[in-house]
Design an enzyme around this catalytic site. Structure first.
Site, PDB file in Angstrom:
ATOM      1  N   ARG A 273      46.689  45.391  36.358  1.00 36.39           N
ATOM      2  CA  ARG A 273      47.056  45.881  37.682  1.00 36.39           C
ATOM      3  C   ARG A 273      46.202  45.200  38.748  1.00 36.39           C
ATOM      4  NH1 ARG A 273      46.381  52.292  36.186  1.00 36.39           N
ATOM      5  NH2 ARG A 273      47.776  52.310  34.380  1.00 36.39           N
TER       6      ARG A 273
ATOM      7  N   ASP B  31      45.239  46.028  42.765  1.00 32.84           N
ATOM      8  CA  ASP B  31      45.303  47.178  43.652  1.00 32.84           C
ATOM      9  C   ASP B  31      46.054  46.853  44.944  1.00 32.84           C
ATOM     10  OD1 ASP B  31      43.778  48.658  41.844  1.00 32.84           O
ATOM     11  OD2 ASP B  31      41.900  47.977  42.733  1.00 32.84           O
TER      12      ASP B  31
ATOM     13  N   TYR C 146      39.050  36.075  38.911  1.00 30.50           N
ATOM     14  CA  TYR C 146      39.286  36.588  40.256  1.00 30.50           C
ATOM     15  C   TYR C 146      38.376  35.850  41.230  1.00 30.50           C
ATOM     16  CZ  TYR C 146      41.888  40.795  38.761  1.00 30.50           C
ATOM     17  OH  TYR C 146      42.821  41.666  38.262  1.00 30.50           O
TER      18      TYR C 146
ATOM     19  N   ARG D  39      35.008  44.267  44.071  1.00 26.66           N
ATOM     20  CA  ARG D  39      34.808  44.566  45.486  1.00 26.66           C
ATOM     21  C   ARG D  39      33.486  45.303  45.722  1.00 26.66           C
ATOM     22  NH1 ARG D  39      40.279  47.531  46.486  1.00 26.66           N
ATOM     23  NH2 ARG D  39      39.299  48.051  48.491  1.00 26.66           N
TER      24      ARG D  39
END
Length: 245
Positions: free
Chosen positions: A51, A53, A111, A198
């Site tokens: 997933r 976000d 990422y 994050r």
């Protein structure tokens, strides 16, 4: 039964993330399933590698679906891109082994978090990077990031509530690249907890502006306490770059 693998690129700005929601089709999975189900004239479930976000983007999301359709791969590719909204693009369509599973077969993911580090904002980067005005000490951030490489319990760097599932993850590599005013923080690992990157970025920024010492990272890992870590940076600077199999 055919198994079709997709490599997908999307601008997540206006979507509620990857995962299909019961009361909304404003998800990447929902949009893909709607188009592909119409194409093959039967309900289709898309399996994603993981997933992303709400507000997070992707250059290399991987998904697969199964179908009895005999439509040629090239026609499948053209059809999907023709009917998808312009902010979602399927880059590749590949027929794979029936045993391939985009989530369970994934070994690691990459990422990247982008920071526009200048007092003047960029109108062209505003949707795809976090604008941070203060000067960052990249050397300190690099030293701190080394403490995160390896296998750790990252629950202190996540928004995960109490869970019976393991919060231990392995980060294989963290790299920081400066290109003009743009800073690129890339993470390769076997998996990432909810908001993990994050929150790591929010913590590294505190070190980069010298509000915290490098051992701050050790403290978060040791105490496993979310409240002492940095703030959760906004989603629009984060991209899923690639999934490795």
């Amino acid at each position: 039964m055919r198994n079709i693998k997709l490599i997908i690129e999307y601008d997540g700005s206006k979507y509620s993330g990857w995962q299909r929601l019961k009361n909304s089709d404003q998800t990447i999975q929902g949009k893909l399933e709607s188009v592909i189900s119409e194409m093959v004239s039967s309900p289709v479930e898309i399996i994603g590698s993981g997933r992303t976000d709400a507000g997070v983007h992707a250059r290399g999301q991987v998904a697969n679906f199964k179908t009895n359709s005999t439509m040629p791969i090239k026609d499948i590719h053209k059809y999907i891109n023709h009917y998808l909204p312009q902010d979602i693009v399927v880059k590749k369509v590949i027929e794979v082994s029936e045993r391939f599973h985009s989530r369970y077969n994934a070994k690691s993911k990459k990422y990247t978090y982008y920071i526009w580090n200048h007092w003047i904002p960029s109108p062209f980067q505003r949707k795809y990077s976090y604008h941070f005005i203060e000067t960052l000490d990249i050397g300190l951030m690099e030293e701190a990031s080394k403490k995160l490489v390896g296998t750790h319990d990252f629950i202190g760097f996540s928004s995960v509530k109490k869970t019976n599932k393991s919060t231990i993850r392995t980060i294989e590599e963290i790299t920081i690249i400066k290109e003009g005013n743009m800073l690129k923080f890339s993470f390769i690992g076997d998996g990432f907890l909810y908001n993990m990157i994050r929150i790591i970025m929010g913590s590294l920024i505190e070190i980069g502006i010298r509000e915290k010492e490098i051992f701050y990272i050790d403290e978060i890992l040791k105490t496993k306490t979310r409240s002492i870590a940095g703030k959760t940076l906004p989603p629009h600077g984060l991209f899923l770059e690639e999934v490795y199999y």
